[in-house]
Design a protein around this motif. Structure first.
Motif, PDB file in Angstrom:
ATOM      1  N   GLU A 139       0.825  -1.204   0.000  1.00 25.41           N
ATOM      2  CA  GLU A 139       0.000   0.000   0.000  1.00 25.41           C
ATOM      3  C   GLU A 139       0.863   1.259   0.000  1.00 25.41           C
ATOM      4  OE1 GLU A 139      -3.875   1.744   2.454  1.00 25.41           O
ATOM      5  OE2 GLU A 139      -2.937  -0.156   3.004  1.00 25.41           O
ATOM      6  N   HIS A 140       1.965   1.259   0.770  1.00 22.72           N
ATOM      7  CA  HIS A 140       2.878   2.401   0.767  1.00 22.72           C
ATOM      8  C   HIS A 140       3.533   2.572  -0.600  1.00 22.72           C
ATOM      9  CE1 HIS A 140       3.396   1.540   5.367  1.00 22.72           C
ATOM     10  NE2 HIS A 140       2.178   1.914   5.036  1.00 22.72           N
ATOM     11  N   PHE A 141       3.889   1.463  -1.213  1.00 26.69           N
ATOM     12  CA  PHE A 141       4.475   1.511  -2.553  1.00 26.69           C
ATOM     13  C   PHE A 141       3.506   2.138  -3.552  1.00 26.69           C
ATOM     14  CE2 PHE A 141       4.619  -0.641  -6.686  1.00 26.69           C
ATOM     15  CZ  PHE A 141       5.877  -0.261  -7.122  1.00 26.69           C
ATOM     16  N   GLN A 142       2.237   1.775  -3.458  1.00 25.22           N
ATOM     17  CA  GLN A 142       1.234   2.301  -4.376  1.00 25.22           C
ATOM     18  C   GLN A 142       1.032   3.800  -4.181  1.00 25.22           C
ATOM     19  OE1 GLN A 142      -0.416   0.743  -6.781  1.00 25.22           O
ATOM     20  NE2 GLN A 142      -0.049  -1.414  -6.406  1.00 25.22           N
ATOM     21  N   VAL A 143       1.094   4.282  -2.947  1.00 26.79           N
ATOM     22  CA  VAL A 143       0.904   5.707  -2.678  1.00 26.79           C
ATOM     23  C   VAL A 143       2.032   6.531  -3.303  1.00 26.79           C
ATOM     24  CG1 VAL A 143       0.852   7.453  -0.861  1.00 26.79           C
ATOM     25  CG2 VAL A 143      -0.463   5.353  -0.597  1.00 26.79           C
ATOM     26  N   TRP A 144       3.289   6.081  -3.137  1.00 16.78           N
ATOM     27  CA  TRP A 144       4.412   6.801  -3.738  1.00 16.78           C
ATOM     28  C   TRP A 144       4.363   6.729  -5.253  1.00 16.78           C
ATOM     29  CZ3 TRP A 144       8.191   9.876  -1.659  1.00 16.78           C
ATOM     30  CH2 TRP A 144       8.251   9.936  -0.270  1.00 16.78           C
ATOM     31  N   LEU A 145       3.971   5.594  -5.792  1.00 17.18           N
ATOM     32  CA  LEU A 145       3.823   5.472  -7.243  1.00 17.18           C
ATOM     33  C   LEU A 145       2.708   6.387  -7.750  1.00 17.18           C
ATOM     34  CD1 LEU A 145       4.771   3.926  -9.791  1.00 17.18           C
ATOM     35  CD2 LEU A 145       2.986   2.237  -9.296  1.00 17.18           C
ATOM     36  N   TYR A 146       1.645   6.469  -6.983  1.00 15.87           N
ATOM     37  CA  TYR A 146       0.521   7.357  -7.312  1.00 15.87           C
ATOM     38  C   TYR A 146       0.993   8.807  -7.419  1.00 15.87           C
ATOM     39  CZ  TYR A 146      -3.934   9.819  -6.592  1.00 15.87           C
ATOM     40  OH  TYR A 146      -5.009  10.661  -6.708  1.00 15.87           O
ATOM     41  N   ALA A 147       1.818   9.237  -6.464  1.00 14.04           N
ATOM     42  CA  ALA A 147       2.309  10.617  -6.473  1.00 14.04           C
ATOM     43  C   ALA A 147       3.141  10.902  -7.721  1.00 14.04           C
ATOM     44  CB  ALA A 147       3.123  10.881  -5.209  1.00 14.04           C
ATOM     45  N   LYS A 148       4.003   9.974  -8.109  1.00 15.42           N
ATOM     46  CA  LYS A 148       4.866  10.186  -9.282  1.00 15.42           C
ATOM     47  C   LYS A 148       4.033  10.277 -10.566  1.00 15.42           C
ATOM     48  CE  LYS A 148       8.889   7.684  -7.443  1.00 15.42           C
ATOM     49  NZ  LYS A 148       8.264   7.235  -6.183  1.00 15.42           N
ATOM     50  N   ILE A 149       3.168   9.301 -10.771  1.00 20.54           N
ATOM     51  CA  ILE A 149       2.403   9.256 -12.021  1.00 20.54           C
ATOM     52  C   ILE A 149       1.425  10.419 -12.091  1.00 20.54           C
ATOM     53  CG2 ILE A 149       0.858   7.863 -13.438  1.00 20.54           C
ATOM     54  CD1 ILE A 149       2.016   5.385 -12.176  1.00 20.54           C
ATOM     55  N   ALA A 150       0.778  10.728 -10.980  1.00 19.29           N
ATOM     56  CA  ALA A 150      -0.190  11.832 -10.982  1.00 19.29           C
ATOM     57  C   ALA A 150       0.490  13.156 -11.295  1.00 19.29           C
ATOM     58  CB  ALA A 150      -0.893  11.908  -9.626  1.00 19.29           C
ATOM     59  N   LEU A 151       1.649  13.400 -10.700  1.00 16.14           N
ATOM     60  CA  LEU A 151       2.368  14.643 -10.956  1.00 16.14           C
ATOM     61  C   LEU A 151       2.706  14.787 -12.432  1.00 16.14           C
ATOM     62  CD1 LEU A 151       3.796  17.137  -9.780  1.00 16.14           C
ATOM     63  CD2 LEU A 151       5.834  15.721  -9.473  1.00 16.14           C
ATOM     64  N   PHE A 152       3.220  13.725 -13.037  1.00 11.43           N
ATOM     65  CA  PHE A 152       3.583  13.790 -14.451  1.00 11.43           C
ATOM     66  C   PHE A 152       2.352  13.974 -15.331  1.00 11.43           C
ATOM     67  CE2 PHE A 152       4.332  11.907 -18.603  1.00 11.43           C
ATOM     68  CZ  PHE A 152       5.536  12.477 -18.975  1.00 11.43           C
ATOM     69  N   ARG A 153       1.316  13.195 -15.089  1.00 10.59           N
ATOM     70  CA  ARG A 153       0.148  13.244 -15.954  1.00 10.59           C
ATOM     71  C   ARG A 153      -0.598  14.565 -15.838  1.00 10.59           C
ATOM     72  NH1 ARG A 153      -2.488   7.103 -15.609  1.00 10.59           N
ATOM     73  NH2 ARG A 153      -1.259   6.241 -17.349  1.00 10.59           N
ATOM     74  N   TRP A 154      -0.704  15.114 -14.644  1.00 11.43           N
ATOM     75  CA  TRP A 154      -1.400  16.391 -14.499  1.00 11.43           C
ATOM     76  C   TRP A 154      -0.681  17.493 -15.268  1.00 11.43           C
ATOM     77  CZ3 TRP A 154      -2.503  16.542  -8.485  1.00 11.43           C
ATOM     78  CH2 TRP A 154      -3.399  15.509  -8.177  1.00 11.43           C
ATOM     79  N   VAL A 155       0.624  17.587 -15.031  1.00  9.18           N
ATOM     80  CA  VAL A 155       1.391  18.639 -15.701  1.00  9.18           C
ATOM     81  C   VAL A 155       1.432  18.397 -17.205  1.00  9.18           C
ATOM     82  CG1 VAL A 155       3.653  19.723 -15.886  1.00  9.18           C
ATOM     83  CG2 VAL A 155       2.771  19.071 -13.642  1.00  9.18           C
ATOM     84  N   ASN A 156       1.659  17.162 -17.601  1.00  8.22           N
ATOM     85  CA  ASN A 156       1.807  16.839 -19.015  1.00  8.22           C
ATOM     86  C   ASN A 156       0.514  17.039 -19.792  1.00  8.22           C
ATOM     87  OD1 ASN A 156       3.205  15.701 -21.310  1.00  8.22           O
ATOM     88  ND2 ASN A 156       1.999  13.858 -20.985  1.00  8.22           N
ATOM     89  N   THR A 157      -0.613  16.726 -19.160  1.00  7.02           N
ATOM     90  CA  THR A 157      -1.894  16.775 -19.875  1.00  7.02           C
ATOM     91  C   THR A 157      -2.491  18.171 -19.913  1.00  7.02           C
ATOM     92  OG1 THR A 157      -2.335  14.494 -19.195  1.00  7.02           O
ATOM     93  CG2 THR A 157      -4.193  15.770 -20.009  1.00  7.02           C
TER      94      THR A 157
END
Length: 504
Positions: A139-157
Motif C-alpha cells: 500500500e505504501h508503494f502504491q501511494v508513492w507510485l501514485y504521487a509520481k504518475i499523478a504529478l507527471f500526468r497532471w502537468v503533461n496533460t
C-alpha cells in the motif's frame, strides 16, 4: 533461550475477541514507543522482557506485505524523495519535446498524440524508478507510485499546453488552446482505450511465446496476466478530471468529454480485471482516502482559481483604449498574432499595409454579467480554500494527536467466527515472488505449517517443501540453517485443538 534479530512480528489469533483484547491493552502512541515510556501501559506485565514498550498495531492483509523490505532506514526515505525529484526533470524535458512538436502545421495534433502516448508509457518509467525504493507494505508503494504518475500526468496533460501556447491564442479560431484540449481528449479516449483493449504484450505471450515453451511450468508463466497497479488507474481518473476542471470555465464541453472518457475507462477496466490483468493484493484505503480528502478538493480549488483569472482576462488579449492608463510593466513592444481582424474601436487592425496597436492593460472593462460571474467564482474560490485549509488542518491535528496519544478503536462488531472457519484463511507466510517460477518461494521452514491452510495458493504437482528456500540453502551450504540467524524468517503454527473433558 535464543536471541533472534527481529524487524517485525506478525501474530494471528483464533478469535476476533482475543485480537481486539490484545490491541486494546498494548496499543500506545508513537511518542511513548520511541521514548520507551513504560508507564504508558496499564500493567507492567505487558512490557516486553519487563522493560520494553512494543509498537503494536493491526497488520495489513498478508498479500500486501513486502517481506524483503520490512527493515527501513532514513536513507530509504531519502531515496524515495530523490526518485520523485527525478520526475520533475522528466516533466521539464518532455515539456520541451511537446513545445517542439507543437510548432508548424498540424503541430497541435502531433503534440496531443505525444501527450497521450507519454501518459500511457510513463507509468513504466515510474515503476522503474520505484524499483530503487524500499517499501514495507504494498500500500505504501502504491501511494508513492501514485504521487509520481499523478504529478507527471497532471502537468503533461493540462499545464504544458497552457504554458507553451501564447495567451492570445486561448480562443483564437483555427488553432487555439481549446482545439488542443479537444484533440488531447480525443487522443486519450482513442489511444489509451485501444492500447488497453488490445493488450499486445499479453496476447504475444499467450499466443506466440507460450505454445513454444518446452515445459508446462514455463508455459503457465505466460498466462499470469498483465501486471497492473491501482495507483496507475487512480491517476488515470484524476488526470481526466484535472484536465476537465482546468479548462471547463471557458470550454464547458470538456465536462462531457471527461464523462465519456471516465465511462469508457470504467467498462474497459471491468473487462481487463476479468480477462487480462493479474490478480491484485488486497490493498487498504490509503489511495482512495488520499484522493477523496486532498486531491479532489485541491482540483476544485484550482478550477475555481483558473475560472476567476480566466474571466478576469477576458477578452484574452488584454487590449484597451489608447487613452487608458496602464501598468508600467506592460509598456513595450509586443508580438501579436498575425491575423486580419475587422477594424473597430476595440480591435487591432492588422493588414498587409497597416498595423495599429491599442494599449495593453489588465483593467479590461467588464460587462455586468461578466462581473457577476467573476464575483461568483471569487466567492467559490475563498470558500473552497477555507474547506481545503480546514481539512488539511484537521488532518495535521489528528496526526499530532495520534503521535502523542493513541488508543485502539475496533471497527464494527465482533462476528464471533473463529479463524479456522474463515474460507479465505491466509496466514502471514514470508514469500518471495519470482518471474521464472509460477508460485512464490517460501522464505521460512515449512515443516510446521506444510499441512495447514495458511497458504493462498497450492501447486497440484508439488508440495510446499519444494518451494522452501531454507532447504535449498542447506543443500548449497551443506549444513543446517540455524533459525536464530538473520537469514530466513521463523514461523510457528499452533492449530486449534478442542480441550478434552476430564472424567471426575
Amino acid at each position: 533461550s535464543k536471541e533472534y534479530p527481529v524487524t517485525s512480528v506478525f501474530v494471528m489469533f483464533e478469535t476476533e475477541k482475543a485480537q481486539r483484547h490484545v490491541l486494546e491493552k498494548l496499543t500506545v502512541s508513537k511518542h511513548n514507543v520511541n521514548r520507551n515510556h513504560i508507564n504508558a501501559l496499564s500493567n507492567p506485565n505487558y512490557l516486553f522482557r519487563g522493560k520494553h514498550v512494543l509498537d503494536v498495531d493491526e497488520a495489513e492483509e498478508p498479500s500486501t506485505i513486502r517481506w524483503r523490505e520490512l527493515h527501513l532506514t532514513k536513507t530509504d526515505f531519502l531515496i524515495k524523495l530523490f526518485s520523485t525529484a527525478i520526475v520533475f526533470g522528466l516533466i521539464l524535458a518532455f515539456a520541451h519535446v511537446v513545445y517542439v512538436l507543437d510548432q508548424g502545421k498540424n503541430g497541435d495534433s502531433r503534440a496531443a498524440l505525444a501527450i497521450a502516448i507519454s501518459n500511457t508509457a510513463f507509468p513504466q518509467v515510474a515503476k522503474l524508478l520505484s524499483k530503487f525504493e524500499r517499501h514495507s507494505r504494498e500500500e505504501h508503494f502504491q501511494v508513492w507510485l501514485y504521487a509520481k504518475i499523478a504529478l507527471f500526468r497532471w502537468v503533461n496533460t493540462a499545464l504544458v499546453i497552457s504554458f507553451i501556447t501564447p495567451f492570445t491564442f486561448t480562443v483564437l479560431p483555427g488553432r487555439s488552446v481549446l482545439d488542443a484540449v479537444y484533440k488531447i481528449f480525443f487522443a486519450e479516449i482513442i489511444t489509451s482505450t485501444i492500447t488497453q483493449y488490445l493488450d499486445i504484450g499479453g496476447n504475444v505471450k499467450k499466443h506466440v511465446l507460450a505454445p513454444r515453451e518446452k515445459t508446462q511450468e514455463t508455459m503457465n508463466l505466460h498466462f499470469r496476466g498483465s501486471e497492473i497497479f491501482l495507483a496507475e488507474r487512480y491517476t488515470n481518473m484524476t488526470k481526466i478530471v484535472f484536465l476537465a476542471l482546468w479548462y471547463c470555465p471557458i470550454y464547458p464541453a470538456v465536462l462531457f468529454f471527461a464523462a465519456i472518457a471516465l465511462g469508457v475507462n470504467y467498462f474497459l477496466d471491468s473487462f481487463s480485471i476479468m480477462r487480462t490483468w493479474t490478480p491484485q493484493p488486497k490493498l487498504g484505503e490509503s489511495i482512495s482516502r488520499y484522493t477523496t480528502l486532498f486531491v479532489f478538493p485541491i482540483l476544485i480549488l484550482i478550477m475555481s482559481y483558473i475560472a476567476t483569472t480566466t474571466w478576469e482576462s477576458f477578452r484574452f488579449d488584454r487590449l484597451c483604449e489608447d487613452s487608458q492608463t496602464i501598468d508600467e510593466s506592460l509598456v513595450g513592444t509586443w508580438e501579436l498574432p498575425k491575423r486580419d481582424i475587422i477594424n473597430d474601436a476595440n480591435s487591432i487592425v492588422h493588414t498587409t499595409t497597416e498595423t495599429k496597436y491599442h494599449s495593453l492593460c489588465r483593467n479590461v472593462p467588464y460587462n455586468q454579467q461578466q462581473e457577476q460571474l467573476i464575483y461568483i467564482y471569487q466567492a467559490f474560490t475563498f470558500v473552497n480554500l477555507a474547506v481545503v485549509g480546514f481539512v488539511c488542518l484537521g488532518c495535521a491535528i489528528l496526526f499530532v494527536k495520534k503521535y502523542f496519544s493513541a488508543t485502539y478503536e475496533p471497527v464494527g462488531a465482533d462476528q464471533n467466527i473463529p479463524f479456522r472457519y474463515v474460507e479465505s484463511m491466509i496466514g502471514y507466510v514470508p514469500q518471495v515472488s519470482s518471474n521464472v517460477i509460477p508460485y512464490p518461494l517460501i522464505a521460512c521452514n515449512v515443516s510446521e505449517i506444510k499441512d495447514s491452510d495458511l497458504f493462498s495458493w497450492e501447486d497440484p504437482n508439488r508440495g510446499y517443501e519444494e518451494y522452501d528456500l531454507t532447504k535449498d540453502a542447506e543443500e548449497l551450504l551443506g549444513e543446517e540453517i540455524e533459525s536464530s540467524k538473520a537469514v530466513f524468517s521463523k514461523m510457528t503454527h499452533w492449530p486449534f485443538r478442542r480441550r478434552q473433558k476430564q472424567s471426575v
